[in-house]
Write a protein that holds these residues in place. Sequence first.
Motif, PDB file in Angstrom:
ATOM      1  N   VAL A   1     -14.797 -10.043 -29.278  1.00 50.04           N
ATOM      2  CA  VAL A   1     -14.854  -9.907 -27.762  1.00 50.04           C
ATOM      3  C   VAL A   1     -13.821  -9.435 -27.360  1.00 50.04           C
ATOM      4  N   LEU A   2     -13.843  -8.525 -26.267  1.00 47.20           N
ATOM      5  CA  LEU A   2     -12.466  -7.886 -25.532  1.00 47.20           C
ATOM      6  C   LEU A   2     -12.131  -8.567 -24.567  1.00 47.20           C
ATOM      7  N   LEU A   3     -10.621  -8.821 -24.447  1.00 44.87           N
ATOM      8  CA  LEU A   3     -10.175  -9.432 -23.497  1.00 44.87           C
ATOM      9  C   LEU A   3      -9.062  -8.572 -22.871  1.00 44.87           C
ATOM     10  N   ALA A   4      -8.590  -8.858 -21.606  1.00 46.03           N
ATOM     11  CA  ALA A   4      -7.807  -8.087 -20.800  1.00 46.03           C
ATOM     12  C   ALA A   4      -6.864  -9.088 -20.302  1.00 46.03           C
ATOM     13  N   GLN A   5      -5.450  -8.663 -20.278  1.00 46.09           N
ATOM     14  CA  GLN A   5      -4.380  -9.586 -19.762  1.00 46.09           C
ATOM     15  C   GLN A   5      -4.314  -9.142 -18.288  1.00 46.09           C
ATOM     16  N   ARG A   6      -4.268 -10.128 -17.333  1.00 42.94           N
ATOM     17  CA  ARG A   6      -4.066 -10.169 -16.001  1.00 42.94           C
ATOM     18  C   ARG A   6      -2.977  -9.345 -15.833  1.00 42.94           C
TER      19      ARG A   6
ATOM     20  N   GLY B   1     -17.721  -9.172 -17.858  1.00 44.54           N
ATOM     21  CA  GLY B   1     -18.263  -8.512 -18.852  1.00 44.54           C
ATOM     22  C   GLY B   1     -17.967  -9.109 -20.148  1.00 44.54           C
ATOM     23  N   VAL B   2     -18.856  -9.439 -20.892  1.00 42.64           N
ATOM     24  CA  VAL B   2     -18.456  -9.524 -22.604  1.00 42.64           C
ATOM     25  C   VAL B   2     -19.113  -8.516 -23.367  1.00 42.64           C
ATOM     26  N   LEU B   3     -17.816  -7.705 -23.884  1.00 41.04           N
ATOM     27  CA  LEU B   3     -18.075  -6.774 -24.790  1.00 41.04           C
ATOM     28  C   LEU B   3     -17.755  -7.366 -26.188  1.00 41.04           C
TER      29      LEU B   3
ATOM     30  N   VAL C   1     -22.567  -7.389 -22.472  1.00 45.82           N
ATOM     31  CA  VAL C   1     -22.723  -5.888 -22.397  1.00 45.82           C
ATOM     32  C   VAL C   1     -23.318  -5.545 -23.596  1.00 45.82           C
ATOM     33  N   ALA C   2     -24.698  -4.798 -23.814  1.00 44.25           N
ATOM     34  CA  ALA C   2     -25.206  -4.515 -25.034  1.00 44.25           C
ATOM     35  C   ALA C   2     -24.571  -3.251 -25.393  1.00 44.25           C
ATOM     36  N   ALA C   3     -24.196  -2.326 -24.592  1.00 46.88           N
ATOM     37  CA  ALA C   3     -23.742  -0.904 -24.951  1.00 46.88           C
ATOM     38  C   ALA C   3     -22.862  -0.396 -23.965  1.00 46.88           C
TER      39      ALA C   3
ATOM     40  N   PHE D   1     -11.980 -12.199 -19.595  1.00 46.92           N
ATOM     41  CA  PHE D   1     -12.909 -11.160 -19.751  1.00 46.92           C
ATOM     42  C   PHE D   1     -12.868 -10.172 -18.546  1.00 46.92           C
ATOM     43  N   PRO D   2     -12.873  -8.873 -18.850  1.00 38.77           N
ATOM     44  CA  PRO D   2     -12.941  -7.879 -17.673  1.00 38.77           C
ATOM     45  C   PRO D   2     -14.029  -8.041 -16.853  1.00 38.77           C
ATOM     46  N   GLY D   3     -13.739  -7.468 -15.712  1.00 39.22           N
ATOM     47  CA  GLY D   3     -14.551  -7.667 -14.551  1.00 39.22           C
ATOM     48  C   GLY D   3     -13.820  -7.604 -13.308  1.00 39.22           C
TER      49      GLY D   3
END
Length: 313
Positions: A18-23, A9-11, A87-89, A35-37
């Motif tokens: 944009v939101l990034l998550a660390q593995r 997901g691209v927030l 991701v729109a919202a 990118f989270p998912g």
Amino acid sequence: MKALHVVAGVLGDAAGRVLLAQRPRGKHLAGLWEFPGGKVEPGESAHVALARELREELGIEAHGFAPLISVPWRYPEKTIRLQALRVAAWRGEPHPHDAQALRWALPRDVDAATMPPADRPLLAALRLPPHYLVTPADADPDALPAMFDAALARGERLFQLRLPGLARDALRALAQALAARCRAAGADLLVNADVGLARELGIGVHLRAAQLTTLEARPLPSGAWVAASCHDAAELARAAELGVDFATLSPLRPTASHPGAPALGWARFATLLEAGALPVYALGGVGPDDLTLARVAGALGVAGIGAFWNRDA
């Protein structure tokens, strides 16, 4: 090896980040930013899977998904198909549920080397606009500055300078002038085929298909765009292998410039993109009005000549 279907997901926020998550530790590619998912379970659609993953990972209720790109990738341990959705919202404030760190960043500020290889084409796609304008091969060089000014004023941000009949010294001077206009507007210019000129001017290069077989490595550093003209699955695969940032795939429809070339059509175009591991623009007989069709087929956007320059502001 059967590909594992993964959705990302691209927030984005109001500042364009944009939101990034660390593995997390102990996972494949631990420490890299993505990118989270997560994995799409049997019987799930990509939309349902992403909503579930974002709920489990970030504690948010997401909705309004739109396709970005889909990337096949083979790791030594597994083969995946990474499907990216905008991701729109969402409701709630994203916070880590899986002990991973989160951060917001502008796509242009993210170092692709800190991301898993499969996520890097997604990052490139976020940095690229929906239109890619190619100069007419027979354009009057003296008219191009005004043409660029008009296109930049309309919001166009990605251009290829292709004038095969122009002497190199004249091409250099023109490219330098157009590159300055583009930089001032936050846009990018690529020169067709001439890697040396691209290096000299610090701009991007658009490779011809024939160059893909002669190059042994990516010809420019990561800070400059490298694109390629592709017409089949083998050329798309070779472009990805070289580390090309994006490609054009053509001809989608019959064109006056290549009257004998067989057209791909949308169905064949979409099939070819299923194996392409980089962002792709549809080219050949398409215009700005075809953007929605192109995205449904898996393309990042549309590219072309006449239909893109001859528009009202």
